[in-house]
Write a protein that holds these residues in place. Structure first.
Motif, short mmCIF file in Angstrom:
data_model
loop_
_atom_site.label_atom_id
_atom_site.label_comp_id
_atom_site.label_asym_id
_atom_site.label_seq_id
_atom_site.Cartn_x
_atom_site.Cartn_y
_atom_site.Cartn_z
N LEU A 72 0.53 -1.43 -0.05
CA LEU A 72 -0.11 -0.15 0.01
C LEU A 72 0.49 1.70 -0.15
O LEU A 72 0.57 2.30 -1.05
CB LEU A 72 -0.99 0.13 1.18
CG LEU A 72 -1.74 -1.10 1.39
CD1 LEU A 72 -2.77 -1.46 2.26
CD2 LEU A 72 -3.13 -0.81 0.18
N ARG A 73 2.05 1.05 0.45
CA ARG A 73 2.86 2.50 0.74
C ARG A 73 3.56 2.24 -1.02
O ARG A 73 3.86 3.73 -0.90
CB ARG A 73 3.96 2.54 1.44
CG ARG A 73 4.75 3.08 2.74
CD ARG A 73 5.57 3.28 3.68
NE ARG A 73 6.71 2.56 2.44
CZ ARG A 73 8.25 2.09 3.13
NH1 ARG A 73 8.86 4.07 3.11
NH2 ARG A 73 8.92 1.18 2.02
N LEU A 74 3.86 1.10 -1.05
CA LEU A 74 4.32 1.42 -2.24
C LEU A 74 3.28 2.08 -3.18
O LEU A 74 3.40 2.80 -4.21
CB LEU A 74 4.90 0.44 -3.19
CG LEU A 74 5.30 0.00 -4.09
CD1 LEU A 74 6.50 1.05 -4.70
CD2 LEU A 74 6.09 -0.72 -4.99
N GLN A 75 1.90 1.89 -3.73
CA GLN A 75 0.64 1.56 -4.04
C GLN A 75 1.29 3.87 -4.28
O GLN A 75 0.47 4.54 -4.63
CB GLN A 75 -0.53 1.58 -3.65
CG GLN A 75 -1.43 2.13 -4.57
CD GLN A 75 -2.55 0.82 -4.69
OE1 GLN A 75 -2.88 0.36 -3.91
NE2 GLN A 75 -3.98 0.62 -5.08
N LEU A 76 0.56 4.02 -2.46
CA LEU A 76 0.65 5.12 -2.45
C LEU A 76 1.93 6.30 -2.71
O LEU A 76 2.08 7.17 -3.60
CB LEU A 76 0.98 5.90 -0.93
CG LEU A 76 0.94 7.47 -0.46
CD1 LEU A 76 -0.02 8.29 -0.91
CD2 LEU A 76 1.18 7.31 0.66
N ILE A 77 3.13 5.63 -3.22
CA ILE A 77 4.74 6.11 -3.87
C ILE A 77 3.72 6.52 -5.55
O ILE A 77 4.92 7.55 -5.53
CB ILE A 77 6.24 5.41 -3.63
CG1 ILE A 77 6.27 5.68 -1.88
CG2 ILE A 77 7.33 6.24 -4.30
CD1 ILE A 77 7.41 4.48 -1.50
N GLU A 78 3.67 5.80 -5.47
CA GLU A 78 3.01 6.08 -7.62
C GLU A 78 2.43 6.42 -7.29
O GLU A 78 2.48 7.67 -8.22
CB GLU A 78 2.74 4.45 -7.78
CG GLU A 78 3.79 3.77 -7.47
CD GLU A 78 5.33 3.25 -7.82
OE1 GLU A 78 5.15 3.97 -9.71
OE2 GLU A 78 6.23 2.43 -7.66
N LEU A 79 1.01 7.02 -6.80
CA LEU A 79 0.54 8.01 -6.75
C LEU A 79 1.29 9.37 -6.87
O LEU A 79 0.80 9.94 -7.64
CB LEU A 79 -0.62 7.89 -5.45
CG LEU A 79 -1.35 6.88 -6.53
CD1 LEU A 79 -2.76 6.72 -4.48
CD2 LEU A 79 -2.99 6.84 -7.55
N ILE A 80 1.97 9.41 -5.75
CA ILE A 80 2.89 10.76 -5.49
C ILE A 80 3.75 10.26 -6.75
O ILE A 80 4.09 12.08 -7.08
CB ILE A 80 3.50 10.39 -3.84
CG1 ILE A 80 2.37 10.54 -3.41
CG2 ILE A 80 4.93 11.70 -4.31
CD1 ILE A 80 3.42 10.81 -2.01
#
Length: 207
Positions: A72-80
């Motif tokens: 989930l954190r990696l998914q957030l990083i991709e969104l950022i």
């Protein structure tokens, strides 16, 4: 065979099994499933990876909370990453994702909270001038690290060792060499019959 299965080389594993006349240790289709998930993570398509994991093993992410949080954190990083590619990028999607999927998981775990705070700090600084701890989050190496953790978790669920036996042998060999050097002793010559050039030369001489 063990190495090919763990590292996800399906075609090579199939050929090896046929040539060696042996049965694979696992369902070979599961190799391709792991490879597809790994490729999705490597390309930043974390949502697809999560969906595929849930299809294969619905309980895995529910029971492995650190792995789920890492995804989930990696998914957030991709969104950022996507929203900061232009000066006028909209960060609302990243904020909403963090609020919905990550914030509820962080308060009860100090590491989760620290990782989330560091990730959200990416929104506060220009991408071209990030401090090393933040720049690490944008490095593709993080995708590979998370993909490796996912691969290990999937292997464990399938009852397969998460590390190839040959890697342990290589480490053991390196440890033995280091030990011999520290004792100022020479490493014995162990001919494993892998010197192709030598074998070719010997064959030619025999002919």
């Amino acid at each position: 065979m063990n190495y090919l299965i763990i590292e996800g080389y399906k075609s090579a594993a199939v050929n090896f099994a046929q040539e060696a006349n042996m049965s694979p240790q696992v369902d070979l289709d599961s190799i391709q499933e792991r490879v597809d998930i790994r490729h999705a993570i490597h390309h930043g398509d974390i949502q697809t990876a999560i969906e595929r994991i849930n299809e294969l093993h619905p309980d895995l992410l529910e029971t492995n909370l650190p792995l789920h949080f890492s995804l989930l954190r990696l998914q957030l990083i991709e969104l950022i990453r996507n929203c900061t590619q232009s000066p006028d990028g909209d960060i609302s999607e990243a904020l909403a994702f963090a609020t919905t999927h990550l914030a509820p998981r962080a308060p009860g775990n100090s590491k989760f909270l620290q990782d989330l705070e560091r990730t959200m700090a990416l929104l506060c600084f220009p991408m071209e001038n990030l401090a090393p701890p933040l720049a690490e989050l944008m490095d593709p190496a993080l995708r590979r690290q998370v993909a490796a953790k996912v691969n290990e978790a999937l292997l464990e669920v399938q009852g397969v060792s998460k590390e190839a036996k040959i890697r342990r042998l290589v480490r053991l060999r390196a440890w033995a060499e280091q030990r011999m050097k520290s004792e100022r002793r020479e490493m014995p010559n162990m001919d494993l019959g892998l010197d192709v050039a030598s074998q070719t030369s010997d064959d030619a001489m025999g002919a």
